[in-house]
Design an enzyme around this catalytic site. Structure first.
Site, mmCIF file in Angstrom:
data_model
loop_
_atom_site.group_PDB
_atom_site.id
_atom_site.type_symbol
_atom_site.label_atom_id
_atom_site.label_comp_id
_atom_site.label_asym_id
_atom_site.label_seq_id
_atom_site.Cartn_x
_atom_site.Cartn_y
_atom_site.Cartn_z
ATOM 1 N N TYR A 1 -3.563 9.395 0.323
ATOM 2 C CA TYR A 1 -3.483 9.165 1.762
ATOM 3 C C TYR A 1 -2.450 8.095 2.119
ATOM 4 O O TYR A 1 -2.491 6.978 1.608
ATOM 5 C CB TYR A 1 -4.849 8.803 2.356
ATOM 6 C CG TYR A 1 -4.790 9.053 3.836
ATOM 7 C CD1 TYR A 1 -4.734 10.353 4.310
ATOM 8 C CD2 TYR A 1 -4.646 8.017 4.734
ATOM 9 C CE1 TYR A 1 -4.571 10.614 5.650
ATOM 10 C CE2 TYR A 1 -4.494 8.258 6.076
ATOM 11 C CZ TYR A 1 -4.456 9.568 6.529
ATOM 12 O OH TYR A 1 -4.277 9.819 7.852
ATOM 13 N N GLN B 1 3.120 4.309 2.583
ATOM 14 C CA GLN B 1 2.753 3.678 3.864
ATOM 15 C C GLN B 1 3.533 2.399 4.189
ATOM 16 O O GLN B 1 4.012 2.218 5.300
ATOM 17 C CB GLN B 1 1.243 3.382 3.874
ATOM 18 C CG GLN B 1 0.754 2.615 5.091
ATOM 19 C CD GLN B 1 -0.760 2.377 5.059
ATOM 20 O OE1 GLN B 1 -1.558 3.294 5.170
ATOM 21 N NE2 GLN B 1 -1.158 1.125 4.898
ATOM 22 N N TYR C 1 2.158 1.331 14.888
ATOM 23 C CA TYR C 1 1.187 1.187 13.827
ATOM 24 C C TYR C 1 1.627 1.874 12.541
ATOM 25 O O TYR C 1 1.905 3.054 12.521
ATOM 26 C CB TYR C 1 -0.171 1.780 14.232
ATOM 27 C CG TYR C 1 -1.182 1.602 13.128
ATOM 28 C CD1 TYR C 1 -1.761 0.353 12.938
ATOM 29 C CD2 TYR C 1 -1.503 2.631 12.266
ATOM 30 C CE1 TYR C 1 -2.651 0.159 11.908
ATOM 31 C CE2 TYR C 1 -2.394 2.443 11.237
ATOM 32 C CZ TYR C 1 -2.962 1.205 11.062
ATOM 33 O OH TYR C 1 -3.842 1.010 10.036
ATOM 34 N N ASN D 1 16.563 -7.596 -0.494
ATOM 35 C CA ASN D 1 15.344 -8.408 -0.459
ATOM 36 C C ASN D 1 14.242 -7.570 0.182
ATOM 37 O O ASN D 1 14.486 -6.908 1.195
ATOM 38 C CB ASN D 1 15.634 -9.660 0.402
ATOM 39 C CG ASN D 1 14.551 -10.698 0.285
ATOM 40 O OD1 ASN D 1 13.381 -10.396 0.509
ATOM 41 N ND2 ASN D 1 14.926 -11.906 -0.064
ATOM 42 N N TYR E 1 -4.124 0.800 17.041
ATOM 43 C CA TYR E 1 -4.210 2.157 17.560
ATOM 44 C C TYR E 1 -4.608 2.041 19.014
ATOM 45 O O TYR E 1 -5.483 1.246 19.319
ATOM 46 C CB TYR E 1 -5.423 2.843 16.921
ATOM 47 C CG TYR E 1 -5.180 3.709 15.765
ATOM 48 C CD1 TYR E 1 -5.216 5.088 15.903
ATOM 49 C CD2 TYR E 1 -4.957 3.153 14.523
ATOM 50 C CE1 TYR E 1 -5.040 5.896 14.815
ATOM 51 C CE2 TYR E 1 -4.778 3.964 13.430
ATOM 52 C CZ TYR E 1 -4.814 5.341 13.582
ATOM 53 O OH TYR E 1 -4.647 6.144 12.517
ATOM 54 N N LYS F 1 -2.062 -2.073 8.311
ATOM 55 C CA LYS F 1 -2.199 -3.519 8.401
ATOM 56 C C LYS F 1 -1.424 -4.173 7.270
ATOM 57 O O LYS F 1 -1.243 -3.582 6.221
ATOM 58 C CB LYS F 1 -3.675 -3.885 8.249
ATOM 59 C CG LYS F 1 -4.385 -4.163 9.552
ATOM 60 C CD LYS F 1 -3.762 -5.299 10.287
ATOM 61 C CE LYS F 1 -4.652 -5.851 11.362
ATOM 62 N NZ LYS F 1 -3.904 -6.597 12.363
ATOM 63 N N ASP G 1 0.893 -1.167 0.000
ATOM 64 C CA ASP G 1 0.000 0.000 0.000
ATOM 65 C C ASP G 1 0.925 1.209 0.000
ATOM 66 O O ASP G 1 1.661 1.434 0.960
ATOM 67 C CB ASP G 1 -0.855 -0.053 1.278
ATOM 68 C CG ASP G 1 -1.664 1.220 1.520
ATOM 69 O OD1 ASP G 1 -1.526 2.196 0.758
ATOM 70 O OD2 ASP G 1 -2.444 1.219 2.501
ATOM 71 N N ARG H 1 -9.088 1.063 11.201
ATOM 72 C CA ARG H 1 -7.892 1.386 11.967
ATOM 73 C C ARG H 1 -7.133 0.131 12.377
ATOM 74 O O ARG H 1 -6.442 0.106 13.390
ATOM 75 C CB ARG H 1 -8.258 2.225 13.205
ATOM 76 C CG ARG H 1 -8.817 3.590 12.818
ATOM 77 C CD ARG H 1 -9.337 4.369 13.994
ATOM 78 N NE ARG H 1 -9.931 5.630 13.570
ATOM 79 C CZ ARG H 1 -9.271 6.780 13.464
ATOM 80 N NH1 ARG H 1 -7.994 6.833 13.764
ATOM 81 N NH2 ARG H 1 -9.887 7.858 13.061
ATOM 82 N N ASP I 1 -7.764 -7.142 1.544
ATOM 83 C CA ASP I 1 -7.524 -5.834 2.150
ATOM 84 C C ASP I 1 -8.268 -5.747 3.479
ATOM 85 O O ASP I 1 -9.319 -6.355 3.654
ATOM 86 C CB ASP I 1 -7.999 -4.722 1.205
ATOM 87 C CG ASP I 1 -7.607 -3.333 1.729
ATOM 88 O OD1 ASP I 1 -6.512 -3.202 2.307
ATOM 89 O OD2 ASP I 1 -8.402 -2.389 1.556
ATOM 90 N N LYS I 2 -7.709 -4.949 4.393
ATOM 91 C CA LYS I 2 -8.243 -4.737 5.742
ATOM 92 C C LYS I 2 -8.213 -6.022 6.567
ATOM 93 O O LYS I 2 -9.130 -6.337 7.318
ATOM 94 C CB LYS I 2 -9.678 -4.165 5.706
ATOM 95 C CG LYS I 2 -9.820 -2.923 4.849
ATOM 96 C CD LYS I 2 -9.050 -1.726 5.392
ATOM 97 C CE LYS I 2 -9.189 -0.521 4.479
ATOM 98 N NZ LYS I 2 -8.074 -0.394 3.499
HETATM 99 P P1 13P Z 1 -5.260 8.755 10.688
HETATM 100 O O1 13P Z 1 -4.931 8.503 12.122
HETATM 101 O O2 13P Z 1 -4.055 9.085 9.883
HETATM 102 O O3 13P Z 1 -6.432 9.648 10.489
HETATM 103 O O4 13P Z 1 -5.689 7.318 10.063
HETATM 104 C C1 13P Z 1 -6.825 6.729 10.519
HETATM 105 C C2 13P Z 1 -7.020 5.540 9.685
HETATM 106 O O5 13P Z 1 -7.637 5.599 8.659
HETATM 107 C C3 13P Z 1 -6.404 4.286 10.145
HETATM 108 O O6 13P Z 1 -5.634 3.710 9.214
HETATM 109 P P1 13P Z 2 -4.966 -0.247 5.257
HETATM 110 O O1 13P Z 2 -4.196 -1.185 6.149
HETATM 111 O O2 13P Z 2 -5.639 -0.957 4.146
HETATM 112 O O3 13P Z 2 -4.101 0.895 4.827
HETATM 113 O O4 13P Z 2 -6.160 0.336 6.118
HETATM 114 C C1 13P Z 2 -5.898 1.089 7.236
HETATM 115 C C2 13P Z 2 -7.088 1.207 8.110
HETATM 116 O O5 13P Z 2 -7.005 0.859 9.249
HETATM 117 C C3 13P Z 2 -8.311 1.763 7.565
HETATM 118 O O6 13P Z 2 -9.256 1.991 8.570
HETATM 119 MG MG MG Z 3 -3.845 2.259 3.515
HETATM 120 MG MG MG Z 4 -4.868 -2.020 2.578
#
Ligand code: 13P
Ligand code: 13P
Ligand code: MG
Ligand code: MG
Length: 375
Positions: free
Chosen positions: A88, A92, A226, A102, A345, A229, A12, A263, A129-130
């Site tokens: 966003y 990441q 964090y 590697n 979080y 994911k 991501d 999150r 995802d997620k």
């Molecule tokens: P922020 O703490 O950057 O707003 O992200 C919240 C979120 O979407 C978790 O991945």
């Molecule tokens: P990703 O791990 O897909 O970036 O999502 C983060 C998240 O916690 C969204 O709520």
């Molecule tokens: Mg993401």
């Molecule tokens: Mg993702």
């Protein structure tokens, strides 16, 4: 027959909008980067939610430095685009400043297998995802060990002796082999805890051939804080001694609960979806899985076939929505919210520290004395 390698390397590197999908310019950049490479026999750029998956065939073997560097450079190039568009969480999953041999341990997820192509070689690449790598434990168990899912285990002479499962302990960084079906009960005590134990490889006991491989990186464990994911990928070979395509898809008809929604801190149902439906927006979810089917042909990727586009999976999607409705009613309570030590979080250390002087000790002897006096 010459061996070739199927590598799926994912990351991501920026979400559009928030964490919901990949911007088309990033996918274009990834294709452009892979297109020029002389190392690859073929490639396909897949995506699910905000994750890009580089699906590549080549002759360099697993952990090939050039292929890993190509993937890293591709994600770096995509990150540049993500930064330009202020997407966003740009970059990441790229945890290191520079490539060093590697991509394992540097953030991206990796699933690779070396194989000798059979006369016909159908494979499925699952992208989720997620969620986290342990999300594959239940479906892989059903595909390769449960005769109520895979009738081939009972009636196909090439599957009847079973499979070897390799399980990785993500905390102690050790792995162990289980020969199924004999060691079924021993294995289940581990893989029923998918936050810690992950099925990494599966081998046929009939031929010794690799049957499945999953990505097992855990970004949150690697980074110690964090940073998103570790949304996982998985490769499954199908037919002729392996599960039929339909046996490999069948576990997803009953959505199971996985960790990683909103999150990275909630459980939710894993919803099987088409590529067009792979943009999770309800409470950033619920978690999604897509299945891309390919026939390998001299290393060429013939496909993909979007395997969960079938309306036969509509009921699974409806069920996932019902489960999601129910779990959402629990709001900040477990088991919707993950246990304290698994949340990505938390405000706990700060709140606990602030309130620590207000916590009174409970003295059991005093309580007993009070109770006795009251009698
Ligand atoms: P922020 O703490 O950057 O707003 O992200 C919240 C979120 O979407 C978790 O991945
Ligand atoms: P990703 O791990 O897909 O970036 O999502 C983060 C998240 O916690 C969204 O709520
Ligand atoms: Mg993401
Ligand atoms: Mg993702």
């Amino acid at each position: 027959m010459e061996k070739m390698t199927l590598s799926v390397i994912k990351a991501d590197v920026g979400g559009f909008i928030g964490h919901s999908s990949v911007h088309p310019e990033l996918l274009e950049k990834a294709r452009e980067s892979l297109e020029g490479s002389k190392l690859l026999i073929d490639y396909h750029v897949g995506h699910v939610g905000d994750d890009i998956a580089l699906i590549m065939t080549h002759r360099g073997g697993s952990d090939c430095e050039e292929i890993h560097k190509l993937s890293w450079d591709t994600f770096v190039a995509c990150t540049e685009v993500a930064k330009k568009l202020k997407l966003y969480g740009a970059g990441q999953d790229l945890l290191a400043d520079a490539f060093s041999g590697n991509v394992r341990g540097m953030g991206p997820g990796v699933a690779e297998m070396e194989l000798t192509e059979r006369p016909s070689e159908p494979v499925i690449i699952f992208l989720a995802d997620k969620t986290e790598p342990g999300a594959w434990n239940l479906p892989l168990y059903k595909m390769f060990a449960d005769p109520f899912n895979t009738i081939g285990l009972v009636i196909d002479p090439k599957m009847h002796s079973g499979f070897i499962f390799e399980v990785l302990d993500l905390i102690e960084h050790k792995y162990v082999h289980f020969s199924l079906p004999d060691a079924l009960y021993d294995m289940l005590i581990f893989i029923g805890a998918p936050g810690r134990y992950c099925v990494r490889h599966i081998y046929s006991k009939t031929t010794g051939d690799i049957a499945a491989v999953s990505s097992t990186q855990r970004l949150n464990l690697m980074a110690g804080r964090y940073i998103g994911k570790d949304d996982p990928v998985c490769i499954v070979r199908c037919q002729s001694g392996f599960p039929a395509v339909g046996e490999a898809l069948e576990p997803f008809a009953n959505p199971h609960l996985v960790a990683g929604w909103m999150r990275g801190s909630h459980h939710g149902p894993l919803m099987p979806v088409s590529v067009a439906q792979a943009t999770p927006t309800r409470f950033d979810g619920p978690p999604r899985v897509v299945g891309l089917g390919f026939q390998l042909c001299g290393g060429r990727l013939i496909g993909p076939q979007d395997l969960f586009a079938d309306p036969a999976f509509d009921r699974a999607r409806a069920k996932a929505n019902e489960l999601a409705d129910y779990l959402r009613t629990l709001g900040p309570f477990e088991p919707h919210r993950l246990p304290l030590d698994e949340m990505e979080y938390t405000t706990m250390p700060e709140v606990k520290e602030r309130l620590k002087h207000r916590f009174m000790s409970v003295n059991p002897e005093e309580l007993l004395a009070e109770a006795a006096a009251g009698e």
